[in-house]
Design an enzyme around this catalytic site. Sequence first.
Site, mmCIF file in Angstrom:
data_model
loop_
_atom_site.group_PDB
_atom_site.id
_atom_site.type_symbol
_atom_site.label_atom_id
_atom_site.label_comp_id
_atom_site.label_asym_id
_atom_site.label_seq_id
_atom_site.Cartn_x
_atom_site.Cartn_y
_atom_site.Cartn_z
ATOM 1 C CB SER A 127 -6.608 4.146 -8.758
ATOM 2 O OG SER A 127 -7.983 4.240 -8.437
ATOM 3 C CE1 TYR A 164 -5.557 3.719 -3.299
ATOM 4 C CE2 TYR A 164 -7.146 4.757 -4.761
ATOM 5 C CZ TYR A 164 -6.335 3.684 -4.437
ATOM 6 O OH TYR A 164 -6.304 2.585 -5.265
HETATM 7 N N1 NAD Z 1 -9.455 -2.943 -5.656
HETATM 8 C C1 NAD Z 1 -9.749 -1.810 -6.227
HETATM 9 O O1 NAD Z 1 -10.927 -1.402 -6.275
HETATM 10 C C2 NAD Z 1 -8.668 -0.979 -6.850
HETATM 11 C C3 NAD Z 1 -9.035 0.036 -7.731
HETATM 12 C C4 NAD Z 1 -8.043 0.803 -8.316
HETATM 13 C C5 NAD Z 1 -6.721 0.554 -8.042
HETATM 14 N N2 NAD Z 1 -6.383 -0.425 -7.161
HETATM 15 C C6 NAD Z 1 -4.967 -0.639 -6.898
HETATM 16 O O2 NAD Z 1 -4.643 -1.982 -7.207
HETATM 17 C C7 NAD Z 1 -3.446 -2.335 -6.496
HETATM 18 C C8 NAD Z 1 -3.644 -3.700 -5.852
HETATM 19 O O3 NAD Z 1 -4.625 -3.574 -4.841
HETATM 20 P P1 NAD Z 1 -5.785 -4.648 -4.626
HETATM 21 O O4 NAD Z 1 -7.060 -3.988 -4.915
HETATM 22 O O5 NAD Z 1 -5.442 -5.905 -5.289
HETATM 23 O O6 NAD Z 1 -5.741 -4.790 -3.022
HETATM 24 P P2 NAD Z 1 -5.245 -5.997 -2.092
HETATM 25 O O7 NAD Z 1 -5.250 -5.442 -0.712
HETATM 26 O O8 NAD Z 1 -6.064 -7.201 -2.363
HETATM 27 O O9 NAD Z 1 -3.743 -6.241 -2.589
HETATM 28 C C9 NAD Z 1 -2.737 -5.299 -2.315
HETATM 29 C C10 NAD Z 1 -1.472 -6.058 -1.919
HETATM 30 O O10 NAD Z 1 -0.438 -5.093 -1.626
HETATM 31 C C11 NAD Z 1 0.285 -5.587 -0.500
HETATM 32 N N3 NAD Z 1 0.993 -4.508 0.188
HETATM 33 C C12 NAD Z 1 0.482 -3.561 1.019
HETATM 34 N N4 NAD Z 1 1.486 -2.785 1.482
HETATM 35 C C13 NAD Z 1 2.630 -3.245 0.931
HETATM 36 C C14 NAD Z 1 3.975 -2.851 1.023
HETATM 37 N N5 NAD Z 1 4.348 -1.813 1.812
HETATM 38 N N6 NAD Z 1 4.894 -3.530 0.314
HETATM 39 C C15 NAD Z 1 4.548 -4.603 -0.451
HETATM 40 N N7 NAD Z 1 3.275 -5.026 -0.560
HETATM 41 C C16 NAD Z 1 2.323 -4.345 0.120
HETATM 42 C C17 NAD Z 1 -0.782 -6.225 0.376
HETATM 43 O O11 NAD Z 1 -0.225 -7.121 1.325
HETATM 44 C C18 NAD Z 1 -1.660 -6.908 -0.656
HETATM 45 O O12 NAD Z 1 -1.232 -8.228 -0.898
HETATM 46 C C19 NAD Z 1 -3.187 -1.202 -5.511
HETATM 47 O O13 NAD Z 1 -2.174 -0.359 -6.020
HETATM 48 C C20 NAD Z 1 -4.511 -0.475 -5.473
HETATM 49 O O14 NAD Z 1 -4.359 0.871 -5.101
HETATM 50 C C21 NAD Z 1 -7.321 -1.214 -6.573
#
Ligand code: NAD
Length: 284
Positions: free
Chosen positions: A142, A155
Site C-alpha cells: 500500500s 495497517y
Molecule cells: N482499497 C484501497 O484503498 C487499498 C489501498 C492500498 C492497498 N490496498 C490493499 O489491496 C489489497 C486488496 O484489498 P481491496 O482494497 O481490494 O479490499 P477488498 O476488501 O475489496 O478485498 C480484499 C479481499 O481479501 C479477502 N480476505 C480478507 N481476509 C482474508 C484472509 N484471511 N484470507 C484470504 N482472503 C482474505 C476478502 O474476503 C476480500 O475479498 C489488500 O491487501 C489491501 O490492503 C487497498
Amino acid sequence: MKQLGGKVAVITGAASGIGRELAAACAAQGMKLVVADVDRDGLSATKDLMPSGIAVRTAQCDVSSVEAVQRLADLAFEEFGNVHLLFNNAGVAALGPLWSATPEDWKWVLGVNLLGVANGIRSFVPRMMAAGDEGHIVNTASAAGLTAVAGSGVYCASKHAVVALSECLLKDLQLAGSPLKVNVLCPSLVKTAIADSGRHRPIHLASTNHDTAAYDLRVRAGMAASEVSAADVARMTIQAIHDDEFYVLPHPAVRLRVEERLRTIIGDHQHLQPDGLPAETDEP
Ligand SMILES: NC(=O)c1ccc[n+]([C@@H]2O[C@H](COP(=O)([O-])OP(=O)(O)OC[C@H]3O[C@@H](n4cnc5c(N)ncnc54)[C@H](O)[C@@H]3O)[C@@H](O)[C@H]2O)c1
C-alpha cells in the site's frame, strides 16, 4: 515478463476489489487462474465474471493459515503444473490510534497482511524456483507501506513489512540466480470493500479498537473521491510485470509523499509532517 497467455496466475483476496480486477486483467491476457479467498460466494461471483474459455479454479483459503496456503499451492500445482504469477493480495484494515489498538487488531492485521504474504512465499516460491520458468511474485502492500498515516498504525506496520520483505525477496532470488521477479503494489485509496473488511474478521479476534469513527469517515471519503479504480490498479500492475518494474505506484501524489518522507529521513526536514482530519489523500 512479456508473454502471459497460457500461463498460470494464483490470486489471493480475489473475491472482491483489487484481487477481482487482477483476476480479470490476467484473464484478459489469456492466463489460467486460481482465485482464492475466505469468501466463497464472492469467489463464485469472480469466476462468473471471467470470460468463457478461461480456466478458473476457485479455492476457499485463509491466507493467515500456513496449512491452508500450503493446500492452495498443492491445488494450483496439481491442477495446472506450474504457477507463473503469484499475487499475494488478500488484505484487511483496522483503524484507530495505536494506543487503543487491541492485541486482536495486531493479530488479525499482521496475520492476514504480513503472514499471509509470508505463507504465500513459503508455499509457492520453492516450487516456482524448481520449475525454472520466468515468473513474478506480486505482493500487494500500500502507499501506507511507504509513508505514515495517522489512525492507521497497525495497517501501516503490516504494509511497511510487506514492502521490506518484497525488497528482501528480490535480493534473495537474485542471489540464488533465479529468473523469478518481484513487484510490490503500493496504491493509495481505491474504491473497494476494504473499509468493511471486518466482515470476514474471525470471532476469536473480534475485539477491536474503540476509537475508529473519525478515521473510518476519512477513509470512506477518500475512497469516494479517488480517481484511481481497482481496474486501473490491475492494469498498471500487469504493465509493471510486463516492464519488470518493482514498485507499482498507481497514484502520482504518493511519489511526492515518499519523497517528503525520505527527505525527512536524510535530514532535509526537521520533523514528520502531521496528519490532519479530514485529509485529502490518506490511504488504508
Ligand atoms: N482499497 C484501497 O484503498 C487499498 C489501498 C492500498 C492497498 N490496498 C490493499 O489491496 C489489497 C486488496 O484489498 P481491496 O482494497 O481490494 O479490499 P477488498 O476488501 O475489496 O478485498 C480484499 C479481499 O481479501 C479477502 N480476505 C480478507 N481476509 C482474508 C484472509 N484471511 N484470507 C484470504 N482472503 C482474505 C476478502 O474476503 C476480500 O475479498 C489488500 O491487501 C489491501 O490492503 C487497498
